[in-house]
Design a protein around this motif. Sequence first.
Motif, PDB file in Angstrom:
ATOM      1  N   PRO A 195      -6.373   0.210  12.262  1.00 51.62           N
ATOM      2  CA  PRO A 195      -6.426  -1.236  12.561  1.00 51.62           C
ATOM      3  C   PRO A 195      -6.956  -2.090  11.414  1.00 51.62           C
ATOM      4  O   PRO A 195      -6.625  -3.272  11.309  1.00 51.62           O
ATOM      5  CB  PRO A 195      -7.355  -1.299  13.780  1.00 51.62           C
ATOM      6  CG  PRO A 195      -7.194   0.025  14.444  1.00 51.62           C
ATOM      7  CD  PRO A 195      -7.022   0.998  13.331  1.00 51.62           C
ATOM      8  N   ALA A 196      -7.771  -1.521  10.528  1.00 53.77           N
ATOM      9  CA  ALA A 196      -8.288  -2.295   9.394  1.00 53.77           C
ATOM     10  C   ALA A 196      -7.192  -2.673   8.411  1.00 53.77           C
ATOM     11  O   ALA A 196      -7.377  -3.583   7.597  1.00 53.77           O
ATOM     12  CB  ALA A 196      -9.379  -1.498   8.673  1.00 53.77           C
ATOM     13  N   LEU A 197      -6.055  -1.988   8.479  1.00 49.82           N
ATOM     14  CA  LEU A 197      -4.926  -2.263   7.580  1.00 49.82           C
ATOM     15  C   LEU A 197      -3.762  -2.911   8.316  1.00 49.82           C
ATOM     16  O   LEU A 197      -2.627  -2.875   7.837  1.00 49.82           O
ATOM     17  CB  LEU A 197      -4.462  -0.954   6.917  1.00 49.82           C
ATOM     18  CG  LEU A 197      -5.457  -0.340   5.922  1.00 49.82           C
ATOM     19  CD1 LEU A 197      -5.051   1.089   5.569  1.00 49.82           C
ATOM     20  CD2 LEU A 197      -5.533  -1.191   4.655  1.00 49.82           C
ATOM     21  N   SER A 234     -12.270  16.092   6.498  1.00 47.75           N
ATOM     22  CA  SER A 234     -13.618  15.548   6.353  1.00 47.75           C
ATOM     23  C   SER A 234     -13.606  14.113   6.860  1.00 47.75           C
ATOM     24  O   SER A 234     -12.651  13.377   6.632  1.00 47.75           O
ATOM     25  CB  SER A 234     -14.060  15.589   4.888  1.00 47.75           C
ATOM     26  OG  SER A 234     -15.314  14.951   4.723  1.00 47.75           O
ATOM     27  N   GLY A 235     -14.671  13.753   7.588  1.00 47.86           N
ATOM     28  CA  GLY A 235     -14.775  12.383   8.070  1.00 47.86           C
ATOM     29  C   GLY A 235     -14.035  12.178   9.377  1.00 47.86           C
ATOM     30  O   GLY A 235     -13.483  13.112   9.975  1.00 47.86           O
ATOM     31  N   PRO A 236     -13.960  10.915   9.840  1.00 46.90           N
ATOM     32  CA  PRO A 236     -13.317  10.617  11.124  1.00 46.90           C
ATOM     33  C   PRO A 236     -11.801  10.746  11.051  1.00 46.90           C
ATOM     34  O   PRO A 236     -11.207  10.912   9.978  1.00 46.90           O
ATOM     35  CB  PRO A 236     -13.748   9.167  11.379  1.00 46.90           C
ATOM     36  CG  PRO A 236     -13.998   8.600  10.023  1.00 46.90           C
ATOM     37  CD  PRO A 236     -14.525   9.719   9.187  1.00 46.90           C
ATOM     38  N   ASP A 237     -11.182  10.621  12.213  1.00 46.64           N
ATOM     39  CA  ASP A 237      -9.720  10.637  12.295  1.00 46.64           C
ATOM     40  C   ASP A 237      -9.174   9.390  11.610  1.00 46.64           C
ATOM     41  O   ASP A 237      -9.583   8.268  11.915  1.00 46.64           O
ATOM     42  CB  ASP A 237      -9.315  10.642  13.774  1.00 46.64           C
ATOM     43  CG  ASP A 237      -7.814  10.833  13.957  1.00 46.64           C
ATOM     44  OD1 ASP A 237      -7.064  10.691  12.961  1.00 46.64           O
ATOM     45  OD2 ASP A 237      -7.388  11.105  15.101  1.00 46.64           O
ATOM     46  N   PRO A 238      -8.253   9.545  10.639  1.00 47.08           N
ATOM     47  CA  PRO A 238      -7.731   8.356   9.930  1.00 47.08           C
ATOM     48  C   PRO A 238      -7.026   7.363  10.838  1.00 47.08           C
ATOM     49  O   PRO A 238      -6.934   6.180  10.508  1.00 47.08           O
ATOM     50  CB  PRO A 238      -6.774   8.964   8.901  1.00 47.08           C
ATOM     51  CG  PRO A 238      -6.460  10.324   9.399  1.00 47.08           C
ATOM     52  CD  PRO A 238      -7.669  10.791  10.135  1.00 47.08           C
ATOM     53  N   VAL A 239      -6.538   7.807  11.995  1.00 48.81           N
ATOM     54  CA  VAL A 239      -5.883   6.884  12.921  1.00 48.81           C
ATOM     55  C   VAL A 239      -6.855   5.809  13.393  1.00 48.81           C
ATOM     56  O   VAL A 239      -6.471   4.671  13.663  1.00 48.81           O
ATOM     57  CB  VAL A 239      -5.285   7.661  14.105  1.00 48.81           C
ATOM     58  CG1 VAL A 239      -4.742   6.714  15.174  1.00 48.81           C
ATOM     59  CG2 VAL A 239      -4.182   8.594  13.626  1.00 48.81           C
ATOM     60  N   ALA A 296       0.640   5.210  13.014  1.00 46.11           N
ATOM     61  CA  ALA A 296      -0.574   4.436  13.256  1.00 46.11           C
ATOM     62  C   ALA A 296      -0.656   3.223  12.337  1.00 46.11           C
ATOM     63  O   ALA A 296      -1.161   2.167  12.724  1.00 46.11           O
ATOM     64  CB  ALA A 296      -1.805   5.324  13.069  1.00 46.11           C
ATOM     65  N   LEU A 297      -0.146   3.365  11.107  1.00 49.37           N
ATOM     66  CA  LEU A 297      -0.193   2.265  10.143  1.00 49.37           C
ATOM     67  C   LEU A 297       1.018   1.349  10.236  1.00 49.37           C
ATOM     68  O   LEU A 297       1.119   0.382   9.473  1.00 49.37           O
ATOM     69  CB  LEU A 297      -0.282   2.829   8.715  1.00 49.37           C
ATOM     70  CG  LEU A 297      -1.558   3.584   8.351  1.00 49.37           C
ATOM     71  CD1 LEU A 297      -1.406   4.237   6.982  1.00 49.37           C
ATOM     72  CD2 LEU A 297      -2.755   2.636   8.350  1.00 49.37           C
ATOM     73  N   ASN A 298       1.961   1.659  11.141  1.00 49.55           N
ATOM     74  CA  ASN A 298       3.218   0.914  11.226  1.00 49.55           C
ATOM     75  C   ASN A 298       3.900   0.889   9.855  1.00 49.55           C
ATOM     76  O   ASN A 298       4.365  -0.154   9.374  1.00 49.55           O
ATOM     77  CB  ASN A 298       2.971  -0.513  11.717  1.00 49.55           C
ATOM     78  CG  ASN A 298       4.266  -1.214  12.096  1.00 49.55           C
ATOM     79  OD1 ASN A 298       5.259  -0.558  12.453  1.00 49.55           O
ATOM     80  ND2 ASN A 298       4.278  -2.534  12.021  1.00 49.55           N
ATOM     81  N   ALA A 299       3.951   2.070   9.241  1.00 47.97           N
ATOM     82  CA  ALA A 299       4.436   2.181   7.867  1.00 47.97           C
ATOM     83  C   ALA A 299       5.726   2.986   7.840  1.00 47.97           C
ATOM     84  O   ALA A 299       6.048   3.742   8.754  1.00 47.97           O
ATOM     85  CB  ALA A 299       3.387   2.866   6.997  1.00 47.97           C
ATOM     86  N   ASP A 300       6.477   2.804   6.742  1.00 43.29           N
ATOM     87  CA  ASP A 300       7.605   3.674   6.465  1.00 43.29           C
ATOM     88  C   ASP A 300       7.087   4.991   5.922  1.00 43.29           C
ATOM     89  O   ASP A 300       6.032   5.042   5.285  1.00 43.29           O
ATOM     90  CB  ASP A 300       8.529   3.035   5.423  1.00 43.29           C
ATOM     91  CG  ASP A 300       9.455   2.000   6.034  1.00 43.29           C
ATOM     92  OD1 ASP A 300       9.369   1.807   7.264  1.00 43.29           O
ATOM     93  OD2 ASP A 300      10.236   1.393   5.296  1.00 43.29           O
ATOM     94  N   LEU A 327       0.841  -1.192   0.000  1.00 42.11           N
ATOM     95  CA  LEU A 327       0.000   0.000   0.000  1.00 42.11           C
ATOM     96  C   LEU A 327       0.880   1.247   0.000  1.00 42.11           C
ATOM     97  O   LEU A 327       1.780   1.380   0.844  1.00 42.11           O
ATOM     98  CB  LEU A 327      -0.917  -0.008   1.222  1.00 42.11           C
ATOM     99  CG  LEU A 327      -1.894   1.163   1.368  1.00 42.11           C
ATOM    100  CD1 LEU A 327      -2.895   1.167   0.225  1.00 42.11           C
ATOM    101  CD2 LEU A 327      -2.606   1.080   2.717  1.00 42.11           C
ATOM    102  N   ILE A 328       0.638   2.153  -0.950  1.00 42.49           N
ATOM    103  CA  ILE A 328       1.376   3.414  -1.029  1.00 42.49           C
ATOM    104  C   ILE A 328       0.366   4.544  -0.892  1.00 42.49           C
ATOM    105  O   ILE A 328      -0.486   4.741  -1.772  1.00 42.49           O
ATOM    106  CB  ILE A 328       2.154   3.535  -2.352  1.00 42.49           C
ATOM    107  CG1 ILE A 328       3.157   2.393  -2.472  1.00 42.49           C
ATOM    108  CG2 ILE A 328       2.855   4.878  -2.448  1.00 42.49           C
ATOM    109  CD1 ILE A 328       3.972   2.413  -3.747  1.00 42.49           C
TER     110      ILE A 328
END
Length: 701
Positions: free
Chosen positions: A652-654, A643-648, A680-684, A633-634
Motif C-alpha cells: 500500500p505504501a507504493l 527476512s523481515g515482514p511479508d512484502p505484500v 499486490a503492487l498492481n504491477a506488470d 519503479l522496476i
Amino acid sequence: MTPYPFPAVVGLADLRLALLLTAVSPAVGGVLVRGEKGTAKSTVVRALAALLPSVAVVRGCRFACDPAEPDPLCPDGPHSSGSPALDRPATLVELPVGATEDRVVGTLDIQRALADGVKAYEPGLLAAAHRGVLYVDEVNLLPDHLVDLLLDAAAMGRAHVERDGVSVKHAARFLLVGTMNPEEGEPRPQLVDRFGLVVNVTAPREAGERAEVVRRRLAYEASPDEFAARFAADERELAARIVAARDLLPSVVLPDSELDRIALISLAYGVDGMRADIVVARCAVALAAWHGRKRVTADDVRAAARLALPHRRRKDPLDPPGSDEQKLEDALAEADAQHGPDDDDPDDGGAGPSGGDGGPDGGPDHSGPRGRGSAAPTDGGNPGSPAPDGTTSTAPQDPTPPTSSTDISDKSDSGGEAEAEARGGAAAVAPGAAYRTKTLSIARRGEGGHAGRRSPSLSRRGRVIGSRVPRGKLTGAPHLPATLRAALHRAHTTDLGGVGSEPGTAGRGAGYGLVRPADLREAVHVGRESNLVLFVVDASGSMAARKRMTVVKTAVLSLLRDAYQRRDRIGMITFRGHTAEQVLPPTSSHEVGVLRLAALRTGGRTPLAEGLKRAAATIATERRRDPRRRPLLIVVTDGRATSGPDPVQVAPALAGVSTVVVDCESGPIRLGLASRLATALNADIMPLEGLGTGRTMGRVA
C-alpha cells in the motif's frame, strides 16, 4: 559590476589556453568545460568577453551583420556594402537552462500580428550571439529541444525559424562555450561532439595556490574596480595578442607531414568520423599563430590532440569519463614512432607577440596544455557518437539476453544464503554485454513533465491536439486559430449586448480586430517525457547461490542504457541481509549508476519488504522535490522474502506508483512469488529471460 579579470585567474592553464585559442580561431568550434563545483568555470568564461576584439556591425541591424559582408538573407536587410557601420564590443550572451524555445530562436509578436495584421519577428538569443560568444552554464541540464536548436545552428551557422506563420533565416555564427558538473550527468553526445575542445578542471591541490585564489577573490569583492586596475595592463596585452594571432592566422602553414601525424594519431586513438582530424588541425594552426609562428610543429599537433580528442572516442555511452587518457598518450607515442621525429625547420617559427612561446598569461607554456592547477584533459564525457541514422552508437549488443539454460542454476539456495551471509557478502561479479530491452513506459498521460523519450505526456512540443485557456501567464506556444475564434466570439457577443458584454459597448462593434489577453489560447501538445526510473535490486545470497547475479546485473545494465537514451533520472536501491541500501540516489549521471552496479556485492538473506519501504521513501522525497517528474519503479527479484515482514504488507505504501516486477525465478519448479508481489503492487510482471526479446512495448498502468 566590473567582471573578474581574465589574467587574475590562478592556475587553470588548460582552460585559459583553450578559450584563447577559440578566440583566435572561432572555427575551432568552441569549448566545453567539465569540472567539479566551485572551480571558477563560469568566472573564467565571463572574463573572456573583455579580451575579444570589437566587431563592426551595420548600424541599426538587430542581427549584427558585418558591413563588409552583409548577410543577404538578413531579416533587417538587404544591406548595401556602404551601409553605415558601428564598432561595438563583442557580445557574451548567456543561455539559461530554463529558457524557452521562443526566447532562443525568436518568435512572432502576437499582438502586432493579430492587432495590426503584420508579421513582426522578434529575434532571440541566437541572433544576439552572432559574431560573439554564446555561453551555456550547466549545458548538461539543457532540455532536448533546446539542444536540437543549438545543434542546428552550430552545424549550419544559421538559425532557421519556422513557427507561428513566420519563416525567417538569419546568420548565427558564434563561439559556443559550455560549462557543466559531471556529477549531474552528461549532455547528449551530438552536442558534445559539436564542441571543438573539452577541458577538465579541478581545484588547486597545493595550499599556496588555494590561498592565492582566496586572497584575490577577497580583494576583488572588496574593490572590484581597484582590483581590475591591477590587471588592466595584462588584460590589454592579452587582447593585443589575440588580435595579432588573428592577423597571423591566414599565413600559418600546416605541413603535409603534420597532417599525416594528425591522421596517425586519430587512427591510433580510434576516433569516429573526420571531425576530430579537422578540429585538431584547426587547433594546431591556432596554437602556432598564438605563439607567433608561421608553421605548425609537432608540439602544436600533440597539444591540440590532448584538447580535441579525449571526448571523441567513447564507444559505449555508459563508459566512465577519463578512462582513455592513457590510450591517448599511447596513440601519440605510436604516431611518433610511425611518423618519425619532427622534421620541421626550427627557424621557420618566429617569436610570439610576447617575445617567446608563452602560455595564455604570457609565461612559458610551450609544452602544451599541462599547466598547474588544472587536470590534464581527460575524457570529456561524450556518451557515444551519432550514428548515420541519428541514433546513439553503442558497443555491440546481443539482440537477446542470456537465457536461464546457460547461466541460471536451479540448485537450492538455502545453503548458499547461509554461506554468503557468514562470509559477509560475495565478491562483486561483472555484468555481461548489454542488450536492447523492451521499452517500459507509464501508460497514463502526464501533465507537462520533463521532456524526454519514455512516457506520453502533455508538453511544449509534439503533435498539437487542441487548445486551452492558459493557467495564468501564457507559457507555451499560442494557438492562433483558437485565439482568433475566442476574440471574434467575444467581440460578437459584446456587439450584440449579449451575456458577457461590456458596459457601454453594445451596438458599437467594439472588439472586432482587437485581441485581448483574455482571448489568448495555448496550444496543447502531446509528446514524450522522461521519468525517474528507480531500480530495486535483490542482492541477497540466493542470487549468488544460483549464479544469477551476472544475468541480473546484465539486465539492469541494459535497462540503465535504455534510461540514458530516454533522458531519465535513475536511482538504485539494493537489499540483502536485514536492510536495504540506497546505493545510488536519484541522479542524471548514468555513468555513476554503471559503476555502482559493477561494484554491487551479494550475500545474506532477502529483506524484500525493506527494499520496498526504502523505495517508497525515496519516491516520496523526490515527489516533494520535483512533483512533475513521474516515477517508474522496476523491482528485480524472485519474490522470496527470507527476512523481515511479508512484502505484500508494504505494497500500500507504493499505491499509484507505476511498477514493473522483473521475475528472476528459474528452474523447473517455480513458486510464483514474484507474481504474487506483482499482484499486490498492481504491477506488470516480466520474466528476466524475456526482458530483451520481441518488439512488443511493455507498458504499465
